[in-house]
Motif scaffolding. Structure first.
Motif, PDB file in Angstrom:
ATOM      1  N   VAL A 259       0.870  -1.174   0.000  1.00  0.00           N
ATOM      2  CA  VAL A 259       0.000   0.000   0.000  1.00  0.00           C
ATOM      3  C   VAL A 259       0.903   1.220   0.000  1.00  0.00           C
ATOM      4  N   CYS A 260       0.555   2.225  -0.803  1.00  0.00           N
ATOM      5  CA  CYS A 260       1.371   3.446  -0.806  1.00  0.00           C
ATOM      6  C   CYS A 260       0.511   4.654  -1.146  1.00  0.00           C
ATOM      7  N   PHE A 261       1.098   5.812  -0.947  1.00  0.00           N
ATOM      8  CA  PHE A 261       0.430   7.071  -1.293  1.00  0.00           C
ATOM      9  C   PHE A 261       1.297   7.771  -2.334  1.00  0.00           C
ATOM     10  N   PHE A 262       0.666   8.323  -3.365  1.00  0.00           N
ATOM     11  CA  PHE A 262       1.411   9.047  -4.393  1.00  0.00           C
ATOM     12  C   PHE A 262       1.381  10.547  -4.119  1.00  0.00           C
ATOM     13  N   GLU A 263       2.236  11.233  -4.883  1.00  0.00           N
ATOM     14  CA  GLU A 263       2.411  12.669  -4.636  1.00  0.00           C
ATOM     15  C   GLU A 263       1.164  13.503  -4.885  1.00  0.00           C
ATOM     16  N   ASP A 264       0.241  12.996  -5.694  1.00  0.00           N
ATOM     17  CA  ASP A 264      -0.940  13.807  -6.035  1.00  0.00           C
ATOM     18  C   ASP A 264      -1.871  14.030  -4.845  1.00  0.00           C
ATOM     19  N   GLY A 265      -1.550  13.388  -3.714  1.00  0.00           N
ATOM     20  CA  GLY A 265      -2.335  13.614  -2.506  1.00  0.00           C
ATOM     21  C   GLY A 265      -3.680  12.904  -2.526  1.00  0.00           C
ATOM     22  N   GLY A 266      -3.914  12.055  -3.517  1.00  0.00           N
ATOM     23  CA  GLY A 266      -5.208  11.372  -3.637  1.00  0.00           C
ATOM     24  C   GLY A 266      -5.302  10.141  -2.754  1.00  0.00           C
ATOM     25  N   ALA A 267      -6.124   9.205  -3.216  1.00  0.00           N
ATOM     26  CA  ALA A 267      -6.422   7.991  -2.442  1.00  0.00           C
ATOM     27  C   ALA A 267      -5.172   7.134  -2.257  1.00  0.00           C
ATOM     28  N   PRO A 268      -5.172   6.310  -1.206  1.00  0.00           N
ATOM     29  CA  PRO A 268      -4.099   5.321  -1.098  1.00  0.00           C
ATOM     30  C   PRO A 268      -4.221   4.317  -2.253  1.00  0.00           C
ATOM     31  N   HIS A 269      -3.117   3.709  -2.623  1.00  0.00           N
ATOM     32  CA  HIS A 269      -3.138   2.744  -3.728  1.00  0.00           C
ATOM     33  C   HIS A 269      -2.615   1.390  -3.272  1.00  0.00           C
ATOM     34  N   LEU A 270      -3.199   0.367  -3.849  1.00  0.00           N
ATOM     35  CA  LEU A 270      -2.690  -0.993  -3.665  1.00  0.00           C
ATOM     36  C   LEU A 270      -1.856  -1.327  -4.892  1.00  0.00           C
ATOM     37  N   PHE A 271      -0.642  -1.807  -4.684  1.00  0.00           N
ATOM     38  CA  PHE A 271       0.146  -2.264  -5.835  1.00  0.00           C
ATOM     39  C   PHE A 271       0.508  -3.721  -5.612  1.00  0.00           C
ATOM     40  N   GLN A 272       0.569  -4.466  -6.686  1.00  0.00           N
ATOM     41  CA  GLN A 272       0.993  -5.860  -6.549  1.00  0.00           C
ATOM     42  C   GLN A 272       1.559  -6.390  -7.850  1.00  0.00           C
ATOM     43  N   ARG A 273       2.501  -7.306  -7.702  1.00  0.00           N
ATOM     44  CA  ARG A 273       3.094  -7.946  -8.871  1.00  0.00           C
ATOM     45  C   ARG A 273       3.063  -9.446  -8.639  1.00  0.00           C
ATOM     46  N   THR A 281       0.440  -4.166 -11.017  1.00  0.00           N
ATOM     47  CA  THR A 281      -0.830  -3.462 -11.193  1.00  0.00           C
ATOM     48  C   THR A 281      -0.975  -2.502 -10.029  1.00  0.00           C
ATOM     49  N   VAL A 282      -1.522  -1.348 -10.294  1.00  0.00           N
ATOM     50  CA  VAL A 282      -1.682  -0.319  -9.254  1.00  0.00           C
ATOM     51  C   VAL A 282      -3.133   0.139  -9.293  1.00  0.00           C
ATOM     52  N   ILE A 283      -3.850  -0.042  -8.169  1.00  0.00           N
ATOM     53  CA  ILE A 283      -5.256   0.384  -8.169  1.00  0.00           C
ATOM     54  C   ILE A 283      -5.563   1.237  -6.935  1.00  0.00           C
ATOM     55  N   PRO A 284      -6.392   2.276  -7.114  1.00  0.00           N
ATOM     56  CA  PRO A 284      -6.738   3.103  -5.950  1.00  0.00           C
ATOM     57  C   PRO A 284      -7.626   2.323  -4.982  1.00  0.00           C
ATOM     58  N   LEU A 285      -7.465   2.599  -3.707  1.00  0.00           N
ATOM     59  CA  LEU A 285      -8.274   1.924  -2.692  1.00  0.00           C
ATOM     60  C   LEU A 285      -9.407   2.846  -2.257  1.00  0.00           C
ATOM     61  N   GLU A 286     -10.592   2.274  -2.180  1.00  0.00           N
ATOM     62  CA  GLU A 286     -11.727   3.114  -1.783  1.00  0.00           C
ATOM     63  C   GLU A 286     -11.821   3.261  -0.273  1.00  0.00           C
ATOM     64  N   VAL A 287     -11.325   2.253   0.428  1.00  0.00           N
ATOM     65  CA  VAL A 287     -11.358   2.351   1.895  1.00  0.00           C
ATOM     66  C   VAL A 287      -9.952   2.675   2.404  1.00  0.00           C
ATOM     67  N   GLN A 288      -9.894   3.327   3.509  1.00  0.00           N
ATOM     68  CA  GLN A 288      -8.603   3.666   4.118  1.00  0.00           C
ATOM     69  C   GLN A 288      -7.937   2.371   4.600  1.00  0.00           C
ATOM     70  N   PRO A 289      -6.681   2.097   4.208  1.00  0.00           N
ATOM     71  CA  PRO A 289      -6.051   0.842   4.642  1.00  0.00           C
ATOM     72  C   PRO A 289      -5.758   0.843   6.138  1.00  0.00           C
TER      73      PRO A 289
END
Ligand SMILES: Nc1nc2c(ncn2[C@@H]2O[C@H](COP(=O)(O)OP(=O)(O)OP(=O)(O)O)[C@@H](O)[C@H]2O)c(=O)[nH]1
Length: 321
Positions: A259-273, A281-289
């Motif tokens: 889980v990480c946060f990008f510079e744009d200040g938006g939603a947290p993202h889930l990344f996985q390989r 793949t990188v997808i925004p998370l709708e719920v706070q991790p």
């Protein structure tokens, strides 16, 4: 001071490869070392039979009757883990059933917060020297069970010629496993000496009891016994830097998730390989991790020094911005 985590050992091996027999040998030796082994058995047909076999060796044997801890019986596994006593010396050994997907199980235990009080799992695989890769359409499953194994216990060496034993040992070594056979004491010592503080592989702080606080990014020499490792990430990361870092991870890394946060200040993202793919793949998370920014890596013998060096460049990108 960081709370020590309870060591967690996964015993995985093909049907009849000698998992319960190994436990029968290991338990008295671990007990003699002052450990309190707590055994969770997952074998839908034999759980009660095997727990009866082991009951004489430890009063802490718990059978799980569901079909498989890596898929259908996950909740049963976490319930059993929750019942593990928090006493000094306790270590948990989970005997998975013979057709378990090792990677799924390691990933589950490394990433699910319900296993948070346990160390990253250490996988021991049992390998039948006679039958290794002679199982026709099951060869693939047998090999896949070794991918995350830091340690391998070779059984039935008494039934094969030394040349066959050496051939199997060489094949397993090539897959990255540390090999044991014959006397169980060295393996028991290896497992019994994996103290929980050393299993805490995330960034160590000033109060770290294993290293006295060598600072962010320090890792212990025994990291590679674990089938997974966890690293905290900088609070904010550059998307391209993260994507290329994950894409260029060393080959030993089988799976990466975080889980990480990008510079744009938006939603947290889930990344996985996943295995076989390079780009995550990188997808925004709708719920706070529930976790902060974190990366979990899966694979036996993870080259953590190299990975930490790569992670340090990620922090530098953030600092430079
Ligand atoms: N000769 C020989 N027999 C062994 C060895 N290890 C296990 N066995 C035998 O192999 C059979 C299967 O061993 P288990 O320990 O029950 O195997 P398991 O992996 O727990 O089996 P499942 O739970 O059914 O998947 C038993 O009859 C054991 O006595 C070994 O090193 N040498």
């Amino acid at each position: 001071m960081k709370q020590a985590r309870t060591p967690l050992v996964l015993l995985i091996g093909f049907l009849g490869s000698g998992k319960t027999t190994l436990l029968e040998k290991l338990l008295p030796v671990l007990g003699g070392m002052g450990r309190r082994p707590h055994v969770i058995l997952n074998d839908y047909k034999n759980a009660d039979v095997d727990s009866a076999r082991l009951a004489a060796l430890t009063d802490l044997v718990e059978p799980i009757h569901g079909s498989c801890v890596c898929c259908d019986s996950r909740d049963e596994l976490f319930d059993a883990l929750e019942r593990v006593p928090e006493e000094e010396g306790t270590m948990v050994l989970v005997e998975a059933n013979g057709t378990t997907d090792a990677l799924e199980l390691v990933e589950l235990l490394a990433m699910d917060r319900r296993a948070g009080r346990f160390s990253p799992p250490v996988q021991v695989s049992t390998v039948d020297a006679n039958r290794w890769q002679r199982r026709l359409w099951h060869n693939r499953l047998e090999r896949s069970q070794l991918v995350t194994a830091g340690l391998a216990w070779v059984t039935r060496v008494d039934e094969v010629k030394p040349e066959r034993r050496d051939q199997v040992v060489a094949a397993l070594e090539k897959m990255g496993a540390e090999i044991y056979h014959g006397e169980v004491a060295p393996l028991a010592e290896r497992l019994g000496s994996m103290d929980a503080p050393r299993a805490v592989v995330e960034s160590h702080g000033d109060d770290c009891e294993c290293c006295g606080g060598h600072g962010h990014g320090h890792h212990h020499h025994s990291d590679h016994h674990f089938a997974s490792a966890e690293r905290s990430l900088p609070p904010v990361v550059d998307r391209d830097a993260l994507v290329s870092l994950v894409a260029e991870m060393p080959d030993e890394v089988v799976r990466v998730k975080g889980v990480c946060f990008f510079e744009d200040g938006g939603a947290p993202h889930l990344f996985q390989r996943v295995e076989g793919e390079r780009k995550p793949t990188v997808i925004p998370l709708e719920v706070q991790p529930q976790t902060g920014p974190v990366m979990v890596l899966i694979g036996a013998r993870l080259p953590m020094e190299e990975i930490d060096a790569q992670l340090a460049t990620l922090a530098a990108v953030e600092a430079a911005d």
